[in-house]
Motif scaffolding. Structure first.
Motif, short mmCIF file in Angstrom:
data_model
loop_
_atom_site.label_atom_id
_atom_site.label_comp_id
_atom_site.label_asym_id
_atom_site.label_seq_id
_atom_site.Cartn_x
_atom_site.Cartn_y
_atom_site.Cartn_z
N LYS A 209 30.43 -17.41 -36.74
CA LYS A 209 30.43 -18.35 -37.86
C LYS A 209 31.79 -18.38 -38.56
CE LYS A 209 26.37 -20.18 -37.74
NZ LYS A 209 25.39 -19.29 -37.25
N MET A 210 32.50 -17.25 -38.50
CA MET A 210 33.79 -17.18 -39.17
C MET A 210 34.88 -17.87 -38.35
SD MET A 210 35.48 -13.70 -40.68
CE MET A 210 35.29 -13.56 -42.45
N GLU B 32 35.04 -22.33 -33.46
CA GLU B 32 35.20 -22.45 -32.01
C GLU B 32 36.65 -22.21 -31.58
OE1 GLU B 32 32.86 -23.75 -29.48
OE2 GLU B 32 31.22 -23.38 -30.87
N ARG C 161 25.55 -17.04 -26.61
CA ARG C 161 26.63 -17.59 -27.42
C ARG C 161 26.36 -17.38 -28.91
NH1 ARG C 161 28.89 -22.67 -28.99
NH2 ARG C 161 26.95 -23.76 -28.65
N PHE D 257 23.14 -18.81 -21.41
CA PHE D 257 24.43 -19.06 -22.07
C PHE D 257 24.21 -19.41 -23.54
CE2 PHE D 257 27.80 -21.92 -23.45
CZ PHE D 257 28.93 -21.19 -23.12
N ARG E 230 30.91 -12.56 -35.35
CA ARG E 230 31.58 -13.39 -36.34
C ARG E 230 31.81 -14.82 -35.86
NH1 ARG E 230 30.07 -10.21 -38.66
NH2 ARG E 230 30.91 -8.62 -40.00
N ALA F 6 36.91 -20.73 -28.18
CA ALA F 6 35.82 -21.19 -27.33
C ALA F 6 36.15 -21.13 -25.83
CB ALA F 6 35.42 -22.61 -27.73
N VAL F 7 37.38 -21.45 -25.47
CA VAL F 7 37.73 -21.48 -24.04
C VAL F 7 37.68 -20.07 -23.44
CG1 VAL F 7 39.57 -21.97 -22.38
CG2 VAL F 7 39.09 -23.59 -24.22
N PHE G 3 34.09 -18.94 -23.32
CA PHE G 3 33.33 -19.59 -22.24
C PHE G 3 33.59 -18.87 -20.93
CE2 PHE G 3 32.57 -22.45 -18.78
CZ PHE G 3 31.47 -23.20 -19.17
N LYS G 4 34.86 -18.61 -20.66
CA LYS G 4 35.22 -18.00 -19.37
C LYS G 4 34.59 -16.61 -19.23
CE LYS G 4 39.55 -20.49 -18.76
NZ LYS G 4 40.99 -20.42 -19.09
N THR H 246 30.54 -16.71 -19.22
CA THR H 246 29.91 -17.17 -17.98
C THR H 246 30.11 -16.15 -16.86
OG1 THR H 246 31.87 -18.52 -17.55
CG2 THR H 246 29.96 -19.65 -18.49
#
Lengths: 287, 92, 304
Positions: free
Chosen positions: C255-256, C259, C248, C244, C253, C262-263, C266-267, C270
């Motif tokens: 960095k641009m 987050e 990640r 992971f 992008r 992010a949710v 993540f989904k 994973t």
């Protein structure tokens, strides 16, 4: 606004890395020498990664001129990660963007240390660096349009850097008045590194600590740097040359450069060489 | 010290996913990421339903080669740690 | 700019049907239901509720503005609309280059997809991805595996991953690669008279339509390629949370956008990593390793 960027600026092969090895060891808390491949001291102004990370832009779809526009913003943002001195090494001449705007983040700049070295010795060392002969190196040192990392062939971790001629480079840094500049002669570091490094610390208001100073002096000794390179290699070495830390002496050019070439370099850089005492007032070579 | 009156249960808002024998988690509000090693991942599994310290230790003792004292001390530390980070909720 | 009677073109890329006022020859034509429109118009001066105020760009969860001075400004919103405001004398090729790389990726983020910085090929009926930082050779390795073993190409720079019913899927991007001169030499493409992606940008555009597969695939393997200084190529499976953490880093992008997504990421990430195996490859930082790299990857694919 916090002004914490400190430039370690020079034409290539003029003692910049030497000073960075010293500073890295001086500021390191460890008793061991700092690994020359992990000189944990700031950044390089041409680092593609720092520019991409701090702007989010993909540089590979931009022209070299467009990349230059991102540098000031990127390094201002990068410097925010540092409380005190954010050291940035650069071989760029102190130039502005074609628009006239600053390419350097001057409003966040504290000061610059500018390293200068006898251009005759630079020619020899630069030839080694570029994997070419001194004639070609000397030619580049006379070229106003000379750039580093200008290869169009492949991906490069460094972006293009405009150097101007050797004299042009010296003048660009030493005559600008955006921030204070300390000019340090390579030959003076050779002659008395203790005195020169002390004056750099003083200029930058870095508190003096004799224990650290002695340690850093020892680890930045030329023979030690050379030995470290033999053992682990040096990632900042150009692929074209065999070793980065070479000879290092002053006046070495006498064994290498032809009389003709010496005269050519002197003619081209006469005023600047005189100003920084590589030529006497009557124009005689001092070193 | 954690007493056995306190029951622990997973914070339901956390995003968590098994990666081989480990677990990666993300706290959606703070955006922070966490990783659980295999033993911690096992405890996390148990906490799908409320468990107290003693219940967790008893289960682990049947699965891992560890003394009851060490197990209890380490699980207790772990619960305090992840409870502080809001990965689990407590109830009396 | 005068509002001409706009001609529109319809394309498919990243599993999305796009109607565009700007011609995008790199994309494949499509006739499906339109999900996204690209048009000329006015870009807002700034976003009201920006989360990130970057260098010449602003981002909120559903909106994105970026200015490529002095060529054009772009506005991307709600995952279904891109507006381009060109400057006077802007070159349409420049606008298109920014549109199909950095700009469209923000639309993908807004749509809740996971764009990875990866190239990809089709092996049997599954996707094999090559994630790497810029300059490591993502495009080159995919093209070399196509050339040597005939695997169709599915992506050059950005590979889009999504999850349908909790199962990860990979969408093909579009049949065009961006290559440096040294890759062109390595791949033996010197005889083709390839155009630069933009004037004064020394990267070439290579249309690989005949070798391209367009569609949705189940993912099979991910190779993360990094440059190192070891002589030999090293390959190692990545397991656990490491998987992971490593992948990640290769969200496009990242960095641009920081987050913001992010949710969603993540989904999907994973889900993806639960159903694929990942290998990290360390290769020497020079050009002579392409052949060895291809063989190493082919051996791993064959064993799978």
């Amino acid at each position: 606004m916090k002004k914490n960027i400190v430039w370690l600026a020079s034409y290539p092969k003029s003692g910049n890395t030497w000073c960075r090895v010293f500073l890295a060891n001086y500021l390191s808390k460890s008793d061991e020498p700092v690994n020359i491949n992990h000189l944990n001291i700031g950044a390089i102004f041409s680092s593609r990664q720092i520019i991409e990370d701090n702007t989010g832009f993909d540089i590979s779809e931009l022209t070299a001129d467009e990349c230059d526009e991102l540098r000031s913003f990127a390094f201002e943002k990068w410097a925010e990660n540092y409380d005190e001195n954010a050291f940035v090494k650069t071989h760029d001449a102190f130039v502005t963007l074609p628009s006239g705007e600053n390419m350097f983040p001057v409003r966040k700049t504290k000061a610059a240390v500018y390293f200068i070295r006898n251009p005759l010795d630079v020619a020899v060392s630069f030839a080694n660096h570029l994997g070419t002969d001194p004639e070609k190196a000397a030619e580049k040192m006379c070229e106003n349009k000379f750039c580093l990392a200008a290869s169009k062939k492949k991906y490069n971790q460094q972006i293009r850097q405009r150097l101007l001629s050797w004299s042009g480079h010296v003048q660009s840094w030493t005559t600008q008045n955006n921030f204070p500049v300390l000019v340090v002669r390579y030959e003076n570091i050779l002659e008395n590194s203790e005195r020169e490094f002390q004056s750099i610390l003083q200029f930058l208001n870095i508190p003096y600590n004799s224990e650290n100073f002695i340690k850093a002096l020892k680890y930045s000794n030329f023979e030690n740097m050379k030995k470290a390179e033999q053992e682990t290699g040096f990632k900042e070495k150009s692929p074209a040359c065999k070793t980065f830390f070479k000879v290092g002496k002053s006046g070495y050019y006498k064994n290498i450069l032809s009389e003709n070439l010496i005269q050519k370099i002197i003619n081209e850089h006469f005023a600047c060489m005189k100003k920084y005492h590589y030529l006497s007032n009557s124009g005689e070579l001092i070193i | 010290m954690i007493n056995d009156k306190i029951k622990f249960v997973r914070n339901k808002r956390l995003l968590a996913s098994r990666m081989d024998d480990e677990i990666v988690m993300m706290h959606p509000e703070s955006g922070k990421y966490f990783a659980l090693n295999p033993v911690a991942a096992r405890i996390w599994e148990l906490l799908e339903t409320p468990h107290n310290l003693q219940e967790i230790v008893s289960k682990l003792l049947t699965e891992f080669d560890v003394t009851p004292e060490t197990c209890k001390a380490q699980v207790s530390d772990f619960l305090e740690n992840i409870s502080e980070k809001k990965l689990i909720d407590k109830s009396e | 700019m005068d509002k001409k009677m706009a001609t529109t073109y319809t394309y498919s890329a990243f599993g999305i049907n796009i109607s565009s006022e700007i011609k995008i020859p790199e994309f494949l034509p499509s006739s499906g239901d339109i999900q996204v429109t690209v048009s000329y118009g006015e870009v807002p001066k700034k976003l009201d509720e920006k989360i990130i105020n970057g260098f010449r760009f602003q981002i909120s969860a559903d909106e994105f503005i970026i200015r490529y001075k002095p060529w054009a400004a772009f506005y991307v919103c709600n995952g279904n609309k891109i507006i381009i405001q060109p400057e006077k004398d802007a070159d349409e090729n420049d606008i298109k280059t920014f549109l199909i790389s950095s700009v469209i990726v923000m639309l993908l983020h807004q749509r809740g997809l996971l764009p990875l910085h990866a190239s990809g090929i089709k092996v049997d009926n599954k996707a094999v991805l090559f994630a790497a930082n810029a300059g490591v050779g993502k495009s080159t390795i995919a093209l070399d595996l196509n050339r040597k073993y005939g695997y169709p190409l599915i992506a050059d720079d950005v590979t889009v991953v999504s999850a349908i019913n909790n199962l990860p899927v990979v969408y093909s991007s579009f049949p065009s690669a961006k290559l440096w001169q040294d890759s062109i030499e390595m791949l033996g493409l010197l005889n083709k008279d390839l155009p630069f992606i933009r004037k004064d940008v020394f990267k070439y555009r290579f249309d690989n339509r005949p070798a391209f597969f367009s569609g949705i695939l189940e993912p099979l393997l991910i190779f993360v390629i990094e440059n190192g200084d070891k002589e030999n190529i090293e390959i190692q499976e990545i397991k656990g949370v490491d998987k992971f953490n490593v992948l990640r880093q290769h969200i496009f992008r990242a960095k641009m956008i920081n987050e913001i997504y992010a949710v969603e990421h993540f989904k999907i990430l994973t889900q993806l990593l639960k159903s694929v195996s990942c290998f990290k490859i360390l290769k020497h930082n020079n050009s002579n390793t392409l052949n060895e790299l291809s063989v190493t990857i082919q051996d791993t694919i064959k064993q799978w």
